[in-house]
Design an enzyme around this catalytic site. Structure first.
Site, PDB file in Angstrom:
ATOM      1  N   CYS A 189      37.782  37.617  44.820  1.00  0.00           N
ATOM      2  CA  CYS A 189      37.310  36.253  44.545  1.00  0.00           C
ATOM      3  C   CYS A 189      36.101  35.827  45.389  1.00  0.00           C
ATOM      4  O   CYS A 189      35.109  35.325  44.837  1.00  0.00           O
ATOM      5  CB  CYS A 189      38.431  35.231  44.738  1.00  0.00           C
ATOM      6  SG  CYS A 189      40.083  35.834  44.373  1.00  0.00           S
ATOM      7  N   ARG A 218      45.557  46.510  50.131  1.00  0.00           N
ATOM      8  CA  ARG A 218      46.562  45.609  50.708  1.00  0.00           C
ATOM      9  C   ARG A 218      47.631  46.428  51.428  1.00  0.00           C
ATOM     10  O   ARG A 218      48.074  47.454  50.914  1.00  0.00           O
ATOM     11  CB  ARG A 218      47.202  44.750  49.615  1.00  0.00           C
ATOM     12  CG  ARG A 218      46.206  43.850  48.915  1.00  0.00           C
ATOM     13  CD  ARG A 218      46.842  43.003  47.847  1.00  0.00           C
ATOM     14  NE  ARG A 218      45.837  42.296  47.061  1.00  0.00           N
ATOM     15  CZ  ARG A 218      46.107  41.589  45.978  1.00  0.00           C
ATOM     16  NH1 ARG A 218      47.356  41.483  45.555  1.00  0.00           N
ATOM     17  NH2 ARG A 218      45.140  40.974  45.316  1.00  0.00           N
ATOM     18  N   GLN A 236      41.787  46.062  40.394  1.00  0.00           N
ATOM     19  CA  GLN A 236      42.147  44.910  39.565  1.00  0.00           C
ATOM     20  C   GLN A 236      41.114  44.720  38.450  1.00  0.00           C
ATOM     21  O   GLN A 236      39.917  44.915  38.673  1.00  0.00           O
ATOM     22  CB  GLN A 236      42.182  43.634  40.397  1.00  0.00           C
ATOM     23  CG  GLN A 236      43.320  43.548  41.392  1.00  0.00           C
ATOM     24  CD  GLN A 236      43.282  42.232  42.143  1.00  0.00           C
ATOM     25  OE1 GLN A 236      42.266  41.859  42.713  1.00  0.00           O
ATOM     26  NE2 GLN A 236      44.388  41.519  42.146  1.00  0.00           N
ATOM     27  N   ASP A 238      39.573  42.114  37.387  1.00  0.00           N
ATOM     28  CA  ASP A 238      39.429  40.758  37.904  1.00  0.00           C
ATOM     29  C   ASP A 238      38.286  40.035  37.207  1.00  0.00           C
ATOM     30  O   ASP A 238      37.231  40.617  36.984  1.00  0.00           O
ATOM     31  CB  ASP A 238      39.140  40.842  39.403  1.00  0.00           C
ATOM     32  CG  ASP A 238      39.852  39.765  40.189  1.00  0.00           C
ATOM     33  OD1 ASP A 238      40.436  38.877  39.560  1.00  0.00           O
ATOM     34  OD2 ASP A 238      39.822  39.823  41.430  1.00  0.00           O
ATOM     35  N   HIS A 240      36.420  35.858  36.872  1.00  0.00           N
ATOM     36  CA  HIS A 240      36.414  34.440  37.256  1.00  0.00           C
ATOM     37  C   HIS A 240      35.522  33.668  36.304  1.00  0.00           C
ATOM     38  O   HIS A 240      34.462  34.148  35.905  1.00  0.00           O
ATOM     39  CB  HIS A 240      35.936  34.286  38.698  1.00  0.00           C
ATOM     40  CG  HIS A 240      36.873  34.893  39.685  1.00  0.00           C
ATOM     41  ND1 HIS A 240      36.749  36.196  40.123  1.00  0.00           N
ATOM     42  CD2 HIS A 240      37.987  34.395  40.277  1.00  0.00           C
ATOM     43  CE1 HIS A 240      37.744  36.464  40.968  1.00  0.00           C
ATOM     44  NE2 HIS A 240      38.503  35.401  41.069  1.00  0.00           N
ATOM     45  N   LYS A 320      49.149  27.640  36.933  1.00  0.00           N
ATOM     46  CA  LYS A 320      48.841  28.969  36.422  1.00  0.00           C
ATOM     47  C   LYS A 320      49.718  29.330  35.233  1.00  0.00           C
ATOM     48  O   LYS A 320      50.781  28.754  35.012  1.00  0.00           O
ATOM     49  CB  LYS A 320      49.005  30.023  37.521  1.00  0.00           C
ATOM     50  CG  LYS A 320      50.429  30.153  38.049  1.00  0.00           C
ATOM     51  CD  LYS A 320      50.537  31.274  39.069  1.00  0.00           C
ATOM     52  CE  LYS A 320      51.978  31.438  39.579  1.00  0.00           C
ATOM     53  NZ  LYS A 320      52.156  32.637  40.421  1.00  0.00           N
ATOM     54  N   HIS A 366      40.743  31.887  37.944  1.00  0.00           N
ATOM     55  CA  HIS A 366      40.975  33.313  38.185  1.00  0.00           C
ATOM     56  C   HIS A 366      41.745  33.862  36.990  1.00  0.00           C
ATOM     57  O   HIS A 366      42.646  33.177  36.483  1.00  0.00           O
ATOM     58  CB  HIS A 366      41.877  33.534  39.417  1.00  0.00           C
ATOM     59  CG  HIS A 366      41.419  32.887  40.668  1.00  0.00           C
ATOM     60  ND1 HIS A 366      40.794  33.590  41.676  1.00  0.00           N
ATOM     61  CD2 HIS A 366      41.522  31.614  41.107  1.00  0.00           C
ATOM     62  CE1 HIS A 366      40.537  32.772  42.681  1.00  0.00           C
ATOM     63  NE2 HIS A 366      40.964  31.561  42.361  1.00  0.00           N
TER      64      HIS A 366
END
Length: 491
Positions: A189, A218, A236, A238, A240, A320, A366
């Site tokens: 992000c 992680r 990911q 990912d 945005h 979410k 997100h």
């Protein structure tokens, strides 16, 4: 302490706010548990009960803590339910992605490199390549710009984002480079925000959609690592979206459509959808939370999807939508998520200029569709039990000579298949029945047998794992039939 229960003492010490529950049966038995428990084992149907296995387990999944013995068992109301469960468990074992991944040579976890770090082998890597290509193509068609961003950043970036305050236990230790501290990224992000902030934005620029297949790292306890499902480094899908308040509903609806389109490509059509609302501790005022939550509800209603509301289950930074896909065994897997964020735009002082030439904060969304490529690949393996459809199979056709005399022609056939975009290989060195058995074990969708007659007629005799014997075909006909099947996503 008096009865020497050190592990329960540790659990008690870790409970800071939640109520402590102790379950009693009479005056003789109690446990640190919410319950319920049966009063006597005689109340359990002995024909619907089975001890399954014994295994070692580190206390709380931490390899630095003592190893305990864990006894697994299962109990049901009746014998039929137990039998159904055992059948389900056997089928799940047959589909275990760790075993199939090894049998089909798709991926491995190399202990010399470290736990939870995935090595994609050539066959697994080609499936990943297909997934990524499909993902990129679909996102570009839906108006996303693609990004590539670094795997590390200065630690200050993670202070601004709040990750060092809220997420530090899941982040790797910092590294010092030229007297500055750097950090492996746990999320993508902040990088996408920096790309947004590279220039001024007008309200006319919105919506802005950016997407990346970004690898993150992680920290997970070694005892919690599990194949591709729980790893320490993963990619990911990912994305945005930066938009205005009145664009949130349409953008969410667009994400729902995109999610459905991508998941359907891979054979997933059944979902469980949850909408999570404002928790007790949250950032942002009531009005913006209400508008965002209504926008999510309206988008789901507009889509026509049924959903459950998880009151108070939202993230501290916004409401979410979570989507779980259902596999061939009816198991549900968390993959897709859509989250509205009121926090990071404030932390990073993100702005745009509105129609009155005043600075405003954009709304940040997100979203991920597949979740992570590693986890999704594991789900795909178990969903198909390694028997991938033709378009997704790492090797689509294997050419098998009756004897090595036909090997030269077989290589010509493979060359022509490859030049037409078909993933093919020659397999030889054994008698034909064994070649066919090996191809079936490797779950090759199509086998093309070549003997003297096929060489003479420039043809192949085709056998399908899904359709049986398909007869003898000219090479061009064979290529055309494969291309049509791939296009139609059949076979």
């Amino acid at each position: 302490m008096a009865v020497n229960e050190p592990y329960k003492m540790e659990i008690l010490d870790s409970i800071k706010e939640d109520p402590i529950t102790i379950y009693h049966i009479g005056n003789e038995w109690w446990d640190l548990c919410a319950g319920p428990h049966v009063e006597t084992t005689g109340k359990i149907n002995n024909k619907a009960f089975q001890l399954e296995s014994v295994a070692g387990a580190y206390w709380r999944g931490d390899e630095k803590k003592p190893m305990l013995q864990r006894i697994y068992g299962t109990a049901w109301e009746n014998e039929e339910q137990l039998k159904a469960y055992l059948h389900f468990k056997e089928e799940a074992k047959r589909r275990d992605h760790r075993r199939i991944g090894q049998d089909l040579d798709l991926f491995s976890i190399q202990e010399e490199a470290g736990g939870g770090l995935v090595f994609w082998h050539p066959k697994g890597a080609i499936v990943r390549h297909i997934i990524e290509d499909s993902w990129r193509k679909t996102h570009i068609e839906h108006g996303y710009d693609l990004l590539f961003t670094p795997h590390v950043a200065r630690a200050d970036l993670w202070k601004i984002s709040g990750h060092l305050d809220f997420y530090k236990e899941s982040m790797y230790d910092q590294m010092e480079i030229e007297d500055e501290l750097y950090q492996l990224r746990p999320m993508n992000c902040p990088y996408h925000i920096l790309v947004y902030k590279r220039k001024l934005h007008s309200y006319r620029d919105f919506p802005i959609r950016v997407a990346e297949l970004g690898t993150v790292y992680r920290y997970e306890l070694s005892g919690s690592l599990h194949g591709l499902f729980r790893v320490r480094g993963f990619t990911q899908d990912d994305a945005h979206i930066f938009c205005l308040e009145d664009q949130v509903k349409d953008e969410i609806r667009g994400v729902l459509d995109l999610t459905e389109e991508i998941l359907l490509q891979f054979g997933f059509s059944k979902y469980e959808v949850n909408l999570s609302t404002r928790p007790e501790k949250a950032v942002g005022d009531d009005d913006i939370w209400e508008k965002a939550t209504v926008a999510l509800k309206d988008a789901l209603d507009d889509k026509g999807w049924s959903y459950q509301i998880d009151e108070g289950g939202g993230a501290f930074y916004g409401p979410k939508i979570d989507l779980k896909i259902e596999d061939a065994l009816g198991r549900k897997w968390q993959c897709s998520t859509i989250q509205v964020d009121f926090n990071l735009p404030n932390r990073f002082d993100m702005t745009y200029v509105d129609s009155n030439s005043e600075k405003r904060r954009p709304i940040m969304i997100h979203r991920a569709v597949l979740g992570s490529l590693e986890r999704f690949f594991g789900v795909l393996i178990e969903h198909y039990a390694g028997d991938f459809p033709l378009w997704l199979a790492p090797i689509q056709a294997q050419v098998l000579p009756v004897t090595d005399t036909q090997l030269g022609f077989c290589n010509e056939v493979v060359g022509k298949l490859k030049s037409n975009g078909i993933r093919a290989e020659v397999f030889h060195g054994e008698r034909l029945p064994k070649l066919i058995r090996n191809a079936e074990k490797q779950k090759i969708p199509l086998m093309a047998v070549v003997g003297p007659k096929e060489v003479e007629t420039h043809s192949v005799t085709v056998r399908s794992r899904f359709g049986g014997e398909l007869g003898t075909m000219k090479i061009d006909e064979f290529i055309s039939s494969i291309q049509q099947a791939i296009k139609n996503r059949t076979l």
